[in-house]
Design a protein around this motif. Structure first.
Motif, PDB file in Angstrom:
ATOM      1  N   SER A   8       0.855  -1.186   0.000  1.00  0.00           N
ATOM      2  CA  SER A   8       0.000   0.000   0.000  1.00  0.00           C
ATOM      3  C   SER A   8       0.888   1.232   0.000  1.00  0.00           C
ATOM      4  CB  SER A   8      -0.908   0.010   1.232  1.00  0.00           C
ATOM      5  OG  SER A   8      -1.730   1.159   1.249  1.00  0.00           O
ATOM      6  N   GLY A   9       0.594   2.183  -0.909  1.00  0.00           N
ATOM      7  CA  GLY A   9       1.442   3.364  -1.060  1.00  0.00           C
ATOM      8  C   GLY A   9       0.824   4.622  -0.487  1.00  0.00           C
ATOM      9  N   GLU A  10       1.680   5.615  -0.286  1.00  0.00           N
ATOM     10  CA  GLU A  10       1.242   6.924   0.184  1.00  0.00           C
ATOM     11  C   GLU A  10       0.585   7.698  -0.958  1.00  0.00           C
ATOM     12  OE1 GLU A  10       1.429   8.013   3.334  1.00  0.00           O
ATOM     13  OE2 GLU A  10       2.200   6.022   3.864  1.00  0.00           O
ATOM     14  N   PRO A  11      -0.203   8.754  -0.652  1.00  0.00           N
ATOM     15  CA  PRO A  11      -0.817   9.564  -1.709  1.00  0.00           C
ATOM     16  C   PRO A  11       0.223  10.158  -2.651  1.00  0.00           C
ATOM     17  CG  PRO A  11      -1.780  10.075   0.429  1.00  0.00           C
ATOM     18  CD  PRO A  11      -0.606   9.200   0.701  1.00  0.00           C
ATOM     19  N   ILE A  12      -0.167  10.334  -3.903  1.00  0.00           N
ATOM     20  CA  ILE A  12       0.704  10.974  -4.892  1.00  0.00           C
ATOM     21  C   ILE A  12       0.695  12.478  -4.637  1.00  0.00           C
ATOM     22  CG2 ILE A  12       1.043  11.442  -7.352  1.00  0.00           C
ATOM     23  CD1 ILE A  12      -0.341   8.753  -7.911  1.00  0.00           C
ATOM     24  N   PRO A  13       1.854  13.132  -4.536  1.00  0.00           N
ATOM     25  CA  PRO A  13       1.883  14.573  -4.268  1.00  0.00           C
ATOM     26  C   PRO A  13       1.228  15.369  -5.393  1.00  0.00           C
ATOM     27  CG  PRO A  13       4.062  13.588  -3.985  1.00  0.00           C
ATOM     28  CD  PRO A  13       3.201  12.555  -4.639  1.00  0.00           C
ATOM     29  N   SER A  14       0.791  16.561  -5.063  1.00  0.00           N
ATOM     30  CA  SER A  14       0.216  17.469  -6.055  1.00  0.00           C
ATOM     31  C   SER A  14       1.320  18.294  -6.702  1.00  0.00           C
ATOM     32  CB  SER A  14      -0.789  18.406  -5.389  1.00  0.00           C
ATOM     33  OG  SER A  14      -0.116  19.265  -4.472  1.00  0.00           O
ATOM     34  N   LEU A  15       0.946  19.017  -7.744  1.00  0.00           N
ATOM     35  CA  LEU A  15       1.889  19.948  -8.376  1.00  0.00           C
ATOM     36  C   LEU A  15       2.448  20.920  -7.349  1.00  0.00           C
ATOM     37  CD1 LEU A  15       0.343  21.107 -11.790  1.00  0.00           C
ATOM     38  CD2 LEU A  15       2.633  20.186 -11.460  1.00  0.00           C
ATOM     39  N   ALA A  16       1.567  21.520  -6.571  1.00  0.00           N
ATOM     40  CA  ALA A  16       1.996  22.513  -5.587  1.00  0.00           C
ATOM     41  C   ALA A  16       2.934  21.899  -4.556  1.00  0.00           C
ATOM     42  CB  ALA A  16       0.774  23.137  -4.902  1.00  0.00           C
ATOM     43  N   GLU A  17       2.626  20.678  -4.118  1.00  0.00           N
ATOM     44  CA  GLU A  17       3.479  20.020  -3.127  1.00  0.00           C
ATOM     45  C   GLU A  17       4.863  19.721  -3.688  1.00  0.00           C
ATOM     46  OE1 GLU A  17       0.092  17.717  -0.459  1.00  0.00           O
ATOM     47  OE2 GLU A  17       0.850  16.802  -2.296  1.00  0.00           O
ATOM     48  N   LEU A  18       4.957  19.593  -4.998  1.00  0.00           N
ATOM     49  CA  LEU A  18       6.257  19.379  -5.634  1.00  0.00           C
ATOM     50  C   LEU A  18       6.941  20.685  -6.010  1.00  0.00           C
ATOM     51  CD1 LEU A  18       5.374  16.364  -7.964  1.00  0.00           C
ATOM     52  CD2 LEU A  18       6.749  16.311  -5.870  1.00  0.00           C
ATOM     53  N   GLY A  19       6.279  21.814  -5.706  1.00  0.00           N
ATOM     54  CA  GLY A  19       6.882  23.113  -5.962  1.00  0.00           C
ATOM     55  C   GLY A  19       6.644  23.678  -7.343  1.00  0.00           C
ATOM     56  N   PHE A  20       5.605  23.194  -8.037  1.00  0.00           N
ATOM     57  CA  PHE A  20       5.312  23.667  -9.394  1.00  0.00           C
ATOM     58  C   PHE A  20       3.998  24.436  -9.418  1.00  0.00           C
ATOM     59  CE2 PHE A  20       8.179  20.146 -10.119  1.00  0.00           C
ATOM     60  CZ  PHE A  20       8.981  20.601 -11.163  1.00  0.00           C
ATOM     61  N   ASP A  21       3.964  25.491 -10.239  1.00  0.00           N
ATOM     62  CA  ASP A  21       2.732  26.226 -10.477  1.00  0.00           C
ATOM     63  C   ASP A  21       1.850  25.451 -11.452  1.00  0.00           C
ATOM     64  OD1 ASP A  21       3.624  28.351  -8.888  1.00  0.00           O
ATOM     65  OD2 ASP A  21       4.659  29.286 -10.591  1.00  0.00           O
ATOM     66  N   GLU A  22       0.598  25.854 -11.544  1.00  0.00           N
ATOM     67  CA  GLU A  22      -0.275  25.286 -12.563  1.00  0.00           C
ATOM     68  C   GLU A  22       0.267  25.660 -13.950  1.00  0.00           C
ATOM     69  OE1 GLU A  22      -2.936  23.272 -12.423  1.00  0.00           O
ATOM     70  OE2 GLU A  22      -2.606  23.083 -10.259  1.00  0.00           O
ATOM     71  N   PRO A  23       0.269  24.735 -14.896  1.00  0.00           N
ATOM     72  CA  PRO A  23       0.833  25.044 -16.218  1.00  0.00           C
ATOM     73  C   PRO A  23      -0.012  26.058 -16.972  1.00  0.00           C
ATOM     74  CG  PRO A  23      -0.223  22.897 -16.239  1.00  0.00           C
ATOM     75  CD  PRO A  23      -0.219  23.351 -14.808  1.00  0.00           C
ATOM     76  N   GLU A  24       0.657  26.874 -17.780  1.00  0.00           N
ATOM     77  CA  GLU A  24      -0.057  27.810 -18.652  1.00  0.00           C
ATOM     78  C   GLU A  24      -0.806  27.049 -19.737  1.00  0.00           C
ATOM     79  OE1 GLU A  24       0.873  31.714 -21.508  1.00  0.00           O
ATOM     80  OE2 GLU A  24       2.509  30.707 -20.439  1.00  0.00           O
ATOM     81  N   ALA A  25      -0.193  25.985 -20.243  1.00  0.00           N
ATOM     82  CA  ALA A  25      -0.823  25.170 -21.280  1.00  0.00           C
ATOM     83  C   ALA A  25      -1.789  24.168 -20.661  1.00  0.00           C
ATOM     84  CB  ALA A  25       0.254  24.426 -22.068  1.00  0.00           C
ATOM     85  N   THR A  26      -2.754  23.760 -21.455  1.00  0.00           N
ATOM     86  CA  THR A  26      -3.666  22.694 -21.039  1.00  0.00           C
ATOM     87  C   THR A  26      -3.000  21.354 -21.331  1.00  0.00           C
ATOM     88  OG1 THR A  26      -5.598  24.041 -21.556  1.00  0.00           O
ATOM     89  CG2 THR A  26      -5.931  21.670 -21.371  1.00  0.00           C
ATOM     90  N   PRO A  27      -2.676  20.557 -20.312  1.00  0.00           N
ATOM     91  CA  PRO A  27      -1.952  19.309 -20.555  1.00  0.00           C
ATOM     92  C   PRO A  27      -2.805  18.313 -21.328  1.00  0.00           C
ATOM     93  CG  PRO A  27      -1.862  19.942 -18.221  1.00  0.00           C
ATOM     94  CD  PRO A  27      -2.912  20.790 -18.875  1.00  0.00           C
TER      95      PRO A  27
END
Length: 469
Positions: A172-191
């Motif tokens: 069983s694994g821990e939750p996957i971090p979010s963009l913000a938790e990894l230090g990244f802003d929301e992308p300008e482009a739509t992924p």
């Protein structure tokens, strides 16, 4: 237990490393490491794609009673820790070919061996591993056409099956971090959506019809004639053997010789990716250094204003600006247009290709080190099999030829929505008053293409020691 360390192979079918781990008879612990050394070279749009792919991969494992462990930290520390905590006897992973990846893998292998844990790396990302397609002398080809002749005739491995639920460890694994938790802003482009299901759907759709028009339509950015599979190939949500098999089935189902040739042309583009992977594997320094030697270093221009205009899509050359704006909004750019914008930066603005490569690295959802370095050095006339320095793309002619109705341009440069195709492609010839009337918010050309073409040729001749002065 045995650990399979996922990296750029975020899939379960046609994953040779994962299949190798499952074949041992030991329960498989899937692992992904969010390594800060690797993330330093990442970007918001790519990390957004990565996190979506990880969530998709985790769902697959959980649906079968297993889990994907997602850990943070230097891989050389995290991988041995996870392996030791699970009493793993071996760690298996698929090879990567960039200098950064190989340096990381050497450190991980050394740490695991010191801990008494066996390691095994498997060739998976490409059909033919570096060193397997070579000229009579040398370790790799530097001319694609020779590589292609051998690549197309070489037998291809078949796709391997996904592991069974019984092959997976009960973890069983821990939750996957979010963009913000990894230090990244929301992308300008739509992924783009980068999941296993999305990859297979795109392959099926493309190979059911559009692949037969690929040769005729792939150079026209408004035609949607390309596969749009590059983000999936970058993240490995589709395997190369599964994709190639789909193209072979398309070739078998072709109704005309032209259709079969169109399939072959798409396969040729797949071979280009492998060609650049081979080149990078033997020349990791080409990420920062010219592949082709010059008697003197090229004296690229220091032009911050020109670079900023190019990045913003405000050069006054409509086809170039359309491409750069597509990159900002989609995290992707049509391949023909990639060549045009790269040529414009290196030949019209005479700015170092490395500045362009760095911008693409930060903006592309499908950034692949080998492919992008190869493409940029090709456009900059410094790489393998490169565009000759004296052959400079004319952006106006290219626009007329490949976007004749200016449909692609209008989609991405709305300021030109009311201009005719002739006015758009002849923007450089219009009087200032005409440009102001048609599109007051769109700039005049920032350079004269004809003048810069001559200056660029002189620049390269001087670097090659061929100047007549």
């Amino acid at each position: 237990m045995i650990v399979h360390w996922h990296r750029r192979d975020l899939r379960t079918t046609d994953n040779r490393g994962l299949a190798r781990a499952a074949s041992t008879g030991e329960p498989v612990v899937p692992l992904f490491v969010l390594d800060p050394t690797v993330l330093e070279h990442a970007s918001p749009v790519r990390v957004a794609c990565l996190l979506e792919s990880l969530a998709d991969l985790r769902s697959w494992y959980r649906d079968r009673g297993g889990d994907l462990l997602v850990a943070r930290g230097e891989a050389s520390g995290v991988v041995p820790q996870v392996a030791a905590a699970r009493d793993a006897t071996r760690v298996v992973w698929n090879e990567d070919y960039s200098g950064l990846a190989r340096e990381r893998d050497r450190a991980v292998r050394a740490a695991l061996e010191e801990a008494g844990i066996a390691t095994e790396s498997v060739h998976d990302a490409i059909h033919h591993e570096p060193g397997s397609i070579t000229p009579n002398q040398g370790d790799h080809y530097s001319v694609f056409s020779y590589f292609w002749k051998k690549w197309r005739d070489r037998d291809k491995r078949v796709a391997v099956d996904e592991p069974a639920a019984a092959d997976l460890a009960d973890v069983s694994g821990e939750p996957i971090p979010s963009l913000a938790e990894l230090g990244f802003d929301e992308p300008e482009a739509t992924p783009p959506t980068v999941t296993m299901a999305a990859a297979r759907e795109r392959v099926a759709d493309f190979c059911s019809g559009p692949i037969y028009d690929y040769a005729d339509r792939r150079d026209y950015p408004a035609a949607s004639g390309t596969s749009r599979l590059s983000p999936h190939l970058k993240w490995g949500t589709i395997g190369p053997r599964e994709l190639y098999a789909a193209t072979e089935r398309a070739a078998e189902g072709a109704s005309t010789d032209d259709d079969r040739e169109s399939v072959r042309e798409f396969q040729r583009q797949l071979a280009w990716r492998e060609f650049y992977a081979h080149v990078l594997a033997f020349n990791p320094e080409t990420v920062t250094e010219n592949f082709s030697g010059y008697e003197h270093e090229i004296e690229w221009r220091d032009d911050p204003d020109g670079l900023e205009a190019w990045q913003a899509g405000k050069t006054g050359y409509p086809i170039v600006d359309a491409g750069m704006r597509q990159l900002r909004t989609e995290g992707w750019m049509h391949n023909r247009v990639r060549m045009l914008v790269a040529s414009f930066l290196t030949k019209d603005l005479m700015i170092d290709w490395r500045r362009g490569y760095d911008w693409f690295r930060r903006r592309l959802a499908d950034h692949d080190t080998a492919n992008d370095v190869g493409g940029w050095q090709w456009a900059g006339s410094t790489g393998t099999d490169a565009q000759p320095y004296f052959r400079v793309f004319n952006p106006m002619k290219q626009g007329r030829e490949y976007d004749p109705d200016a449909e692609y341009i209008r989609d991405h440069v709305p300021e030109l929505a009311d201009a005719t195709a002739d006015e758009i492609h002849g923007w450089h010839e219009l009087e200032p008053a005409q440009r102001e009337r048609l599109a007051p918010g769109y700039p005049a050309p920032i350079v004269d293409h004809a003048e810069r073409r001559e200056q660029a040729i002189e620049l390269f001749e001087q670097a090659r020691g061929e100047s007549s002065d």
